[in-house]
Design a protein around this motif. Structure first.
Motif, PDB file in Angstrom:
ATOM      1  N   THR A   1       1.635  13.994  -9.911  1.00  0.00           N
ATOM      2  CA  THR A   1       1.534  12.797 -10.758  1.00  0.00           C
ATOM      3  C   THR A   1       2.791  11.949 -10.636  1.00  0.00           C
ATOM      4  O   THR A   1       2.719  10.721 -10.502  1.00  0.00           O
ATOM      5  CB  THR A   1       1.296  13.195 -12.229  1.00  0.00           C
ATOM      6  N   GLU A   2       3.951  12.584 -10.656  1.00  0.00           N
ATOM      7  CA  GLU A   2       5.209  11.846 -10.512  1.00  0.00           C
ATOM      8  C   GLU A   2       5.320  11.222  -9.115  1.00  0.00           C
ATOM      9  O   GLU A   2       5.794  10.089  -8.971  1.00  0.00           O
ATOM     10  CB  GLU A   2       6.402  12.759 -10.758  1.00  0.00           C
ATOM     11  N   LYS A   3       4.874  11.960  -8.094  1.00  0.00           N
ATOM     12  CA  LYS A   3       4.903  11.410  -6.735  1.00  0.00           C
ATOM     13  C   LYS A   3       4.026  10.173  -6.639  1.00  0.00           C
ATOM     14  O   LYS A   3       4.439   9.155  -6.073  1.00  0.00           O
ATOM     15  CB  LYS A   3       4.449  12.451  -5.710  1.00  0.00           C
ATOM     16  N   GLU A   4       2.833  10.247  -7.194  1.00  0.00           N
ATOM     17  CA  GLU A   4       1.925   9.097  -7.151  1.00  0.00           C
ATOM     18  C   GLU A   4       2.541   7.906  -7.875  1.00  0.00           C
ATOM     19  O   GLU A   4       2.504   6.772  -7.389  1.00  0.00           O
ATOM     20  CB  GLU A   4       0.564   9.452  -7.747  1.00  0.00           C
ATOM     21  N   ARG A   5       3.149   8.150  -9.021  1.00  0.00           N
ATOM     22  CA  ARG A   5       3.823   7.085  -9.766  1.00  0.00           C
ATOM     23  C   ARG A   5       4.968   6.499  -8.938  1.00  0.00           C
ATOM     24  O   ARG A   5       5.122   5.283  -8.855  1.00  0.00           O
ATOM     25  CB  ARG A   5       4.350   7.635 -11.092  1.00  0.00           C
ATOM     26  N   PHE A   6       5.767   7.367  -8.326  1.00  0.00           N
ATOM     27  CA  PHE A   6       6.882   6.896  -7.513  1.00  0.00           C
ATOM     28  C   PHE A   6       6.388   6.038  -6.355  1.00  0.00           C
ATOM     29  O   PHE A   6       6.898   4.937  -6.128  1.00  0.00           O
ATOM     30  CB  PHE A   6       7.725   8.056  -6.973  1.00  0.00           C
ATOM     31  N   PHE A   7       5.391   6.520  -5.598  1.00  0.00           N
ATOM     32  CA  PHE A   7       4.907   5.773  -4.448  1.00  0.00           C
ATOM     33  C   PHE A   7       4.339   4.418  -4.872  1.00  0.00           C
ATOM     34  O   PHE A   7       4.536   3.414  -4.196  1.00  0.00           O
ATOM     35  CB  PHE A   7       3.875   6.580  -3.657  1.00  0.00           C
ATOM     36  N   THR A   8       3.666   4.376  -6.000  1.00  0.00           N
ATOM     37  CA  THR A   8       3.127   3.111  -6.503  1.00  0.00           C
ATOM     38  C   THR A   8       4.249   2.151  -6.875  1.00  0.00           C
ATOM     39  O   THR A   8       4.254   0.981  -6.466  1.00  0.00           O
ATOM     40  CB  THR A   8       2.215   3.369  -7.721  1.00  0.00           C
ATOM     41  N   GLU A   9       5.232   2.628  -7.646  1.00  0.00           N
ATOM     42  CA  GLU A   9       6.324   1.758  -8.083  1.00  0.00           C
ATOM     43  C   GLU A   9       7.227   1.355  -6.917  1.00  0.00           C
ATOM     44  O   GLU A   9       7.673   0.211  -6.842  1.00  0.00           O
ATOM     45  CB  GLU A   9       7.130   2.431  -9.198  1.00  0.00           C
TER      46      GLU A   9
ATOM     47  N   MET B   1       0.842  -1.174   0.000  1.00  0.00           N
ATOM     48  CA  MET B   1       0.000   0.000   0.000  1.00  0.00           C
ATOM     49  C   MET B   1       0.885   1.234   0.000  1.00  0.00           C
ATOM     50  O   MET B   1       1.853   1.325   0.725  1.00  0.00           O
ATOM     51  CB  MET B   1      -0.884   0.001   1.246  1.00  0.00           C
ATOM     52  N   ALA B   2       0.546   2.204  -0.829  1.00  0.00           N
ATOM     53  CA  ALA B   2       1.313   3.445  -0.878  1.00  0.00           C
ATOM     54  C   ALA B   2       0.351   4.588  -1.103  1.00  0.00           C
ATOM     55  O   ALA B   2      -0.664   4.443  -1.748  1.00  0.00           O
ATOM     56  CB  ALA B   2       2.336   3.393  -1.998  1.00  0.00           C
ATOM     57  N   SER B   3       0.685   5.730  -0.572  1.00  0.00           N
ATOM     58  CA  SER B   3      -0.144   6.907  -0.754  1.00  0.00           C
ATOM     59  C   SER B   3       0.734   8.143  -0.786  1.00  0.00           C
ATOM     60  O   SER B   3       1.644   8.271   0.015  1.00  0.00           O
ATOM     61  CB  SER B   3      -1.144   7.039   0.407  1.00  0.00           C
ATOM     62  N   ALA B   4       0.435   9.034  -1.704  1.00  0.00           N
ATOM     63  CA  ALA B   4       1.236  10.243  -1.804  1.00  0.00           C
ATOM     64  C   ALA B   4       0.580  11.434  -1.132  1.00  0.00           C
ATOM     65  O   ALA B   4       1.230  12.406  -0.813  1.00  0.00           O
ATOM     66  CB  ALA B   4       1.486  10.565  -3.275  1.00  0.00           C
ATOM     67  N   ASN B   5      -0.717  11.395  -0.902  1.00  0.00           N
ATOM     68  CA  ASN B   5      -1.407  12.624  -0.533  1.00  0.00           C
ATOM     69  C   ASN B   5      -2.196  12.585   0.773  1.00  0.00           C
ATOM     70  O   ASN B   5      -2.568  13.617   1.272  1.00  0.00           O
ATOM     71  CB  ASN B   5      -2.369  13.023  -1.663  1.00  0.00           C
ATOM     72  N   ASN B   6      -2.499  11.444   1.343  1.00  0.00           N
ATOM     73  CA  ASN B   6      -3.344  11.387   2.524  1.00  0.00           C
ATOM     74  C   ASN B   6      -2.476  11.227   3.764  1.00  0.00           C
ATOM     75  O   ASN B   6      -1.871  10.188   3.969  1.00  0.00           O
ATOM     76  CB  ASN B   6      -4.336  10.228   2.390  1.00  0.00           C
ATOM     77  N   ASP B   7      -2.463  12.259   4.619  1.00  0.00           N
ATOM     78  CA  ASP B   7      -1.615  12.230   5.804  1.00  0.00           C
ATOM     79  C   ASP B   7      -2.117  11.276   6.879  1.00  0.00           C
ATOM     80  O   ASP B   7      -1.390  10.951   7.803  1.00  0.00           O
ATOM     81  CB  ASP B   7      -1.489  13.635   6.409  1.00  0.00           C
TER      82      ASP B   7
END
Length: 180
Positions: free
Chosen positions: A149-157, A1-7
């Motif tokens: 968008t890049e952060k979300e991609r990074f956290f997913t990968e 599980m990864a998330s870029a935006n939800n604290d």
């Protein structure tokens, strides 16, 4: 599980498990011996205890690591050799062994790796887990110039990479234990 935006949820939370035909004490003796981690870790090639009683709460381990060039190749992650420091945060023989990554100033970060050992018929189940509640010094550096968008991609990968590393680690620990 990864998330870029939800604290309110961790950036990363991953776990994998494997049944082992060994006692909880024998498994604990292996996974708490971090200098041997090069035998099972996809990135840590070994290291040494630099302070405290080895494998006890508060002990500090300096890990020697290596990462291949193709790991999340587009992102500015550390590649080749690098050093980390971690501090043992839980050490209950036969039950759990956990360590938190430290920043350059030696402070524990909200990035914790660990092994839990659960009883099972014929041996035990070894659970390997990772949780990062807040961005570490390294993650902040990696993502500093990324857009959302890049952060979300990074956290997913990166999350997928960590999940794969957990599973690979468990397979290698099983092989080490099978060898005695």
């Amino acid at each position: 599980m990864a998330s870029a935006n939800n604290d309110s949820i961790p950036l990363f939370r991953s776990r994998a498990e494997i049944p082992l035909s060994a006692t909880a004490g024998d498994v604990y003796a292996v996974v708490s011996d971090l200098p041997r981690s090069g035998e099972w870790s996809p990135e840590c090639v070994g290291g040494s205890w630099i302070s405290g009683e080895p494998a006890t709460v508060g002990a500090v381990f300096r890990g020697e690591n290596f990462r291949e060039e193709d790991v999340v190749a587009w992102a500015p992650v550390v590649r080749g050799k690098w050093i980390t420091e971690s501090e043992v945060v839980a050490a209950e023989p036969g039950r759990t062994f956990q360590w938190a990554m430290r920043d350059k100033a030696g402070r524990k970060q909200q990035s914790v790796w660990g092994f839990d050992i659960e009883p099972a018929p014929g041996g035990c189940v070894l659970v390997h887990h990772f949780r990062m509640d807040a961005p570490t010094e390294g993650i902040r550096g990696i993502t500093a110039e990324m857009d959302d968008t890049e952060k979300e991609r990074f956290f997913t990968e990166w999350g997928a990479k960590v999940q794969g590393d957990l599973a690979a680690t468990l397979d290698r620990v099983r092989a080490v234990i099978a060898q005695g």
